[in-house]
Design an enzyme around this catalytic site. Structure first.
Site, mmCIF file in Angstrom:
data_model
loop_
_atom_site.group_PDB
_atom_site.id
_atom_site.type_symbol
_atom_site.label_atom_id
_atom_site.label_comp_id
_atom_site.label_asym_id
_atom_site.label_seq_id
_atom_site.Cartn_x
_atom_site.Cartn_y
_atom_site.Cartn_z
ATOM 1 N N CYS A 36 0.862 -1.195 0.000
ATOM 2 C CA CYS A 36 0.000 0.000 0.000
ATOM 3 C C CYS A 36 0.891 1.235 0.000
ATOM 4 C CB CYS A 36 -0.909 -0.031 1.230
ATOM 5 S SG CYS A 36 -1.708 1.531 1.630
ATOM 6 N N CYS B 261 0.205 3.699 2.812
ATOM 7 C CA CYS B 261 0.665 3.104 4.075
ATOM 8 C C CYS B 261 2.172 3.299 4.218
ATOM 9 C CB CYS B 261 0.342 1.610 4.124
ATOM 10 S SG CYS B 261 -1.416 1.220 4.027
#
Length: 112
Positions: free
Chosen positions: A35, A38
Site C-alpha cells: 500500500c 501506508c
C-alpha cells in the site's frame, strides 16, 4: 511499550491485551503490504514515536493477515489509524497525513 515498524508486530489477542492494559493511549496503524499511502505514513509514525515517547503507544497490524481486525473495527481502507483510550476505541482516521496533521488530530483527541 512504544514502537512502530513496517511489519506486523502483534496478533489480534496481543493487540487486545495491549489496548486493555495500557496506561497511555494506543494508536494502531492498520496497513497492508504494498500500500503506497501506508508506506508514506510509516516514516511519519516513526517520527511520532520519538516526539510522543511516554504519552502514546504506536503499533502496526497488517489487516490483510488479520482481516478480523478490519471487520471488528470497521476498517474499510488503509491506512487507517485506530486510537484507543482506556481500553476502548476512541477515534479513527483513514488516509495518510503529515506529522503536523497527525499531532493536531491526536491533540484534538486529547491523546498527546
Amino acid at each position: 511499550m512504544i514502537s512502530t515498524t513496517s511489519e506486523n508486530r502483534f496478533s489480534p489477542p496481543d493487540l487486545e491485551a495491549l489496548v486493555a492494559h495500557s496506561d497511555i493511549p494506543v494508536l494502531i496503524d492498520c496497513f497492508t503490504p504494498g500500500c503506497g499511502p501506508c508506506a508514506s505514513l510509516s516514516p511519519v509514525l516513526d517520527e511520532l514515536v520519538n516526539s510522543t515517547q511516554g504519552q502514546l503507544a504506536i503499533e502496526k497490524i497488517d489487516v490483510a493477515t488479520y482481516p478480523e481486525i478490519a471487520h471488528r473495527f470497521g476498517v474499510r481502507g488503509v491506512p487507517t489509524l485506530l486510537l484507543f483510550k482506556d481500553g476502548q476505541l476512541h477515534a479513527s482516521r483513514t488516509g495518510t497525513a503529515s506529522r503536523t496533521q497527525l499531532l493536531t488530530w491526536l491533540s484534538a483527541q486529547q491523546a498527546v
